[in-house]
Scaffold this active site. Structure first.
Site, PDB file in Angstrom:
ATOM      1  N   ASP A   1       0.860  -1.186   0.000  1.00  0.00           N
ATOM      2  CA  ASP A   1       0.000   0.000   0.000  1.00  0.00           C
ATOM      3  C   ASP A   1       0.895   1.234   0.000  1.00  0.00           C
ATOM      4  O   ASP A   1       1.799   1.344   0.816  1.00  0.00           O
ATOM      5  CB  ASP A   1      -0.877   0.028   1.257  1.00  0.00           C
ATOM      6  CG  ASP A   1      -1.797  -1.175   1.338  1.00  0.00           C
ATOM      7  OD1 ASP A   1      -2.117  -1.749   0.282  1.00  0.00           O
ATOM      8  OD2 ASP A   1      -2.194  -1.532   2.460  1.00  0.00           O
TER       9      ASP A   1
ATOM     10  N   GLY B   1      -0.177   6.223   3.647  1.00  0.00           N
ATOM     11  CA  GLY B   1      -0.483   5.975   5.049  1.00  0.00           C
ATOM     12  C   GLY B   1       0.606   5.274   5.816  1.00  0.00           C
ATOM     13  O   GLY B   1       0.380   4.783   6.900  1.00  0.00           O
ATOM     14  N   GLN B   2       1.770   5.176   5.263  1.00  0.00           N
ATOM     15  CA  GLN B   2       2.850   4.511   5.979  1.00  0.00           C
ATOM     16  C   GLN B   2       4.193   5.108   5.570  1.00  0.00           C
ATOM     17  O   GLN B   2       5.146   4.396   5.293  1.00  0.00           O
ATOM     18  CB  GLN B   2       2.841   3.019   5.716  1.00  0.00           C
ATOM     19  CG  GLN B   2       2.729   2.659   4.261  1.00  0.00           C
ATOM     20  CD  GLN B   2       2.815   1.168   4.041  1.00  0.00           C
ATOM     21  OE1 GLN B   2       2.782   0.380   4.962  1.00  0.00           O
ATOM     22  NE2 GLN B   2       2.940   0.769   2.813  1.00  0.00           N
ATOM     23  N   GLU B   3       4.221   6.423   5.558  1.00  0.00           N
ATOM     24  CA  GLU B   3       5.416   7.142   5.106  1.00  0.00           C
ATOM     25  C   GLU B   3       6.679   6.681   5.847  1.00  0.00           C
ATOM     26  O   GLU B   3       7.742   6.584   5.276  1.00  0.00           O
ATOM     27  CB  GLU B   3       5.258   8.663   5.267  1.00  0.00           C
ATOM     28  CG  GLU B   3       4.761   9.371   4.011  1.00  0.00           C
ATOM     29  CD  GLU B   3       3.308   9.056   3.693  1.00  0.00           C
ATOM     30  OE1 GLU B   3       2.562   8.749   4.644  1.00  0.00           O
ATOM     31  OE2 GLU B   3       2.923   9.094   2.527  1.00  0.00           O
TER      32      GLU B   3
END
Ligand code: G3D
Ligand code: MG
Length: 186
Positions: free
Chosen positions: A69, A72-74
């Site tokens: 993905d 949302g998960q930098e």
């Protein structure tokens, strides 16, 4: 025979592995698409979800898919970017019904295209304009316009409308990808 087997079988790649990156925003349908591509008897498949950040790996005899993905998960980005190097094809999935996040998808696509490990490679990119069954989905032509795909001049790309739940549109995409990988191999 599943689409995945068909792809690897027709490619004649029983021994050599092809790494496919499956990218897109969360909830776009990546996991559903990869699951549909797997043969119905999936015993030979390894599914390795990684706890902590979202990377899934699916493996068949000759194809390996790495799925993640892109938003949302930098803080994990530098951990999954190293997969770019080994990717030989990209599947980029878009939720065609999520007009609010289309601009985020576009930003993530541009970040991907400008990444040093992607930028100068003629890596084929297959876009799935997914969730076509939903009432508020825009057409694949519209998705293509919203993401400015016509600006991609240095890589082969193709967009397919898909409904991953029914499996519609996936075959067309896999056929295209297969031709592209084969063209590179020969
Ligand atoms: P991701 O892996 O990209 O995060 P998933 O996305 O494959 O987990 O899919 C997210 C949700 O969208 C799932 O619903 C899934 O069933 C749904 N979905 C995937 N593809 C389609 C499609 O083509 N049409 C429709 N209508 N839904 C789709 P849940 O309810 O499980 O969250
Ligand atoms: Mg997923």
């Amino acid at each position: 025979m599943g689409l995945l087997d068909r792809l690897s079988g027709l490619l004649g790649l029983k021994k050599k592995e092809v790494h496919v990156l499956c990218l897109g925003l969360d909830n776009s349908g990546k996991t559903t698409i990869i699951n549909k591509l797997k043969p119905s008897n999936a015993q030979s498949q390894d599914i390795v979800p990684t706890i902590g950040f979202s990377i899934e790996k699916f493996k068949s005899s000759s194809l390996s898919f790495t799925v993640f993905d892109m938003s949302g998960q930098e803080r994990y980005r530098n951990l999954w970017e190293h997969y770019y190097k080994e990717g030989q094809a990209i599947i980029f999935v878009i939720d065609s019904s999520d007009s609010l996040r289309m601009v985020v998808a576009k930003e993530e696509l541009n970040t991907l295209l400008n990444h040093p490990d992607i930028k100068h490679r003629r890596i084929p990119i297959l876009f799935f304009a997914n969730k076509m069954d939903l009432r508020n989905a825009v057409t694949s032509v519209k998705v293509s316009q919203l993401l400015c795909l016509e600006n991609i001049k240095d890589k082969p790309w193709h967009i397919c409308a898909s409904d991953a739940i029914k499996g519609e549109g996936l075959q067309e995409g896999v056929d295209w990808l297969q031709d592209q990988i084969q063209a590179v191999k020969t």
